[in-house]
Design a protein around this motif. Structure first.
Motif, short mmCIF file in Angstrom:
data_model
loop_
_atom_site.label_atom_id
_atom_site.label_comp_id
_atom_site.label_asym_id
_atom_site.label_seq_id
_atom_site.Cartn_x
_atom_site.Cartn_y
_atom_site.Cartn_z
N GLY B 23 0.78 -1.22 0.00
CA GLY B 23 0.00 0.00 0.00
C GLY B 23 0.81 1.27 0.00
O GLY B 23 0.53 2.19 0.76
N THR B 24 1.86 1.35 -0.84
CA THR B 24 2.60 2.60 -0.94
C THR B 24 2.42 3.23 -2.31
O THR B 24 3.09 4.19 -2.62
CB THR B 24 4.10 2.37 -0.72
N LEU B 25 1.50 2.69 -3.12
CA LEU B 25 1.38 3.17 -4.49
C LEU B 25 0.82 4.58 -4.56
O LEU B 25 1.13 5.34 -5.46
CB LEU B 25 0.49 2.23 -5.30
N ASP B 26 -0.01 4.96 -3.57
CA ASP B 26 -0.66 6.26 -3.66
C ASP B 26 -0.13 7.27 -2.66
O ASP B 26 -0.71 8.34 -2.49
CB ASP B 26 -2.17 6.07 -3.45
#
Lengths: 198, 210
Positions: B23-26
Motif C-alpha cells: 500500500g505505498t502506491l498512492d
C-alpha cells in the motif's frame, strides 16, 4: 522519430481522450530529467565546462543515483502504477516484492516511461564500448555505473510488469470462474425448480 | 470438476495478493522522501553507536555507501604529486577500491556460506566507512595547524587508528551473527584488510584542507 510518433498515435487511438492526456506532467519531467542530464553531461561535459574529471564524475554519479531513486520510488507508481522492492529475508535470501494498480494509466505517460526505461541503458552500453575503443578507462567507469543503476530499474520493472500481468490474468480467470459457477448454480436451481413444478 | 479447479485458484491468488499488498502506491512524494531520509540518518546513527541494533541489515540502501565513498574520494584525491603532476591517489582509485573491495569482501563471505545477501553486506561495509570519513576530514583539518609535522603525524595516526577500530568493530557487530561460526576468521581478515587499506590512504594524504 516518426516511428515513435506512430506508436504514440496508435496507443492514443486505442484509448479514450482521458487516457491520452498527461496526468502527471511533473513526474514525467523528472522521469527523464536526471537521466538525460547525466547522459548530456557525460557526452558534452568536458567540452562545455572547464571543470575537472573528478567534478564531472561526481555530478554524473549523483545524477544517476537521483534518477535511480526517482524512477524506482516515484515515477514508476505515478506513470504506470507499478512499484518494485527487493527485501532480504532472515536467512539472507533476497525476495522481490511487487505492487501494481489496475487503474488505467495515461498511454502517453506509459509509452514515455517504458521507452526511456529501455533506451538509456542501451545508450550507456554503447558508451562503454566507445570508451573501451578510446582506452579511456576512467571515463568507462561512468557508463558502467549508468548501466548498473539504470539496468536495476529495468529488471525491477520488467519483473513487476510480469507479476502484474499474472495478477490480471488470475483476476480474469477468477471472474470467468465465478460467472461459470453462477451459471452452473442458477441453471442447476432452474432445473430443480422445473422438476419440482413437474 | 471444473468448479473445484477454479475455486482452488481463487484461494491461491487471494492469499498471494494480500501478502504483496504494502500500500505505498498512492502515498505523496514527500512521504517517500521522508521515509528514505530517515532510514539513512538512522543507519548513520547505528554505525556511530554500534552493537545497539541490527536494523542496518534489515532494509539496505546504497545511499550512505555512495555519498561516503564520493566524500572519501574527494578528500583523498590529489595526494602526493608525482613527477608529471599526476596525483598518486586519484579519486577514481578510491571509488574503485571502495566498491570493488566491498564486493570482494562480500563474495568471500558468501563463498564461506555466510547467510548475508550481497547488498546487505555492501550496505554495511559502506556505512561503516563513516568513522574513517570523519577521520580523513579531521586529519586534513589538523594539517592546517601550525604544529611540527612529527607531532601532527602521531596525532593523525591515533585518529586513524581509532577510526579503523571503530569501522571494523561496527561492521563486525552487524555482520558477525550471519557468519558461519567455524570460519569467522576467514571472513574477518578481508574486512580488516579492506578498512586497513583505506586507513593507509588517509595517512598518505598529507595536503592540508585549506
Amino acid at each position: 522519430m516518426s516511428n515513435q510518433e506512430e506508436v504514440l498515435l496508435a496507443f492514443g487511438d486505442e484509448g479514450s481522450p482521458s487516457q491520452r492526456a498527461i496526468k502527471h506532467p511533473i513526474a514525467l519531467f523528472f522521469h527523464v530529467l536526471f537521466r538525460s542530464l547525466a547522459l548530456v553531461l557525460y557526452v558534452f561535459g568536458s567540452y562545455v565546462f572547464s571543470s575537472s574529471f573528478v567534478q564531472l564524475f561526481i555530478a554524473i554519479i549523483l545524477l544517476l543515483a537521483l534518477d535511480f531513486w526517482v524512477v524506482k520510488n516515484v515515477t514508476g507508481r505515478l506513470l504506470v502504477g507499478l512499484r518494485w522492492w527487493n527485501k532480504v529475508e532472515e536467512d539472507g535470501t533476497s525476495v522481490w516484492q511487487f505492487e501494481s494498480k489496475q487503474a488505467p494509466s495515461s498511454n502517453v505517460e506509459s509509452v514515455v516511461f517504458w521507452v526511456s526505461l529501455f533506451a538509456f541503458p542501451v545508450l550507456w552500453i554503447v558508451f562503454i564500448f566507445t570508451a573501451l575503443l578510446k582506452f579511456a578507462w576512467m571515463w568507462m567507469l561512468i557508463p558502467i555505473v549508468g548501466v548498473a543503476l539504470n539496468g536495476a530499474n529495468v529488471i525491477g520493472y520488467v519483473k513487476c510488469r510480469k507479476d502484474a500481468g499474472t495478477k490480471i490474468r488470475a483476476m480474469a480467470g477468477q471472474f470467468i470462474g465465478r460467472q461459470l459457477m453462477k451459471q452452473a448454480f442458477s441453471s442447476g436451481s432452474e432445473t430443480t425448480s422445473q422438476t419440482m413444478t413437474i | 470438476m471444473a468448479a473445484e479447479e477454479v475455486s482452488g485458484n481463487i484461494v491461491d491468488t487471494q492469499s498471494r495478493g494480500r501478502e504483496n499488498d504494502i500500500g505505498t502506491l498512492d502515498e505523496p512524494v514527500y512521504v517517500t522522501i521522508k521515509r528514505d531520509l530517515k532510514a539513512i540518518l538512522t543507519k548513520c546513527w547505528y554505525v556511530l553507536l554500534p552493537g545497539r541494533n541490527k536494523a542496518l541489515l534489515h532494509d539496505w540502501d546504497l545511499w550512505g555507501p555512495l555519498l561516503l565513498c564520493l566524500l572519501l574520494g574527494l578528500l583523498l584525491h590529489g595526494a602526493g604529486h608525482g613527477s608529471n603532476e599526476e596525483p598518486t591517489i586519484h579519486f577514481v582509485h578510491v571509488f574503485v577500491m571502495v566498491w570493488g573491495g566491498a564486493a570482494v569482501v562480500t563474495i568471500n563471505a558468501q563463498l564461506l556460506r555466510g547467510k548475508v545477501s550481497f547488498f546487505q553486506s555492501v550496505c554495511t561495509l559502506g556505512y561503516c566507512l563513516l568513522p574513517l570519513t570523519l577521520a580523513v576530514l579531521l586529519s586534513r583539518l589538523l594539517l592546517t595547524l601550525p604544529v611540527p609535522p612529527s607531532a601532527i603525524f602521531i596525532i593523525r595516526l591515533v585518529i586513524v587508528g581509532v577510526a579503523l577500530f571503530w569501522s571494523v568493530w561496527g561492521s563486525l557487530g552487524f555482520l558477525s551473527e550471519y557468519l558461519p561460526a567455524n570460519r569467522k576468521a576467514l571472513v574477518i581478515y578481508p574486512v580488516l584488510l579492506f578498512y586497513f587499506a583505506i586507513s593507509c590512504l588517509i595517512l598518505a594524504q598529507n595536503d592540508s584542507l585549506i
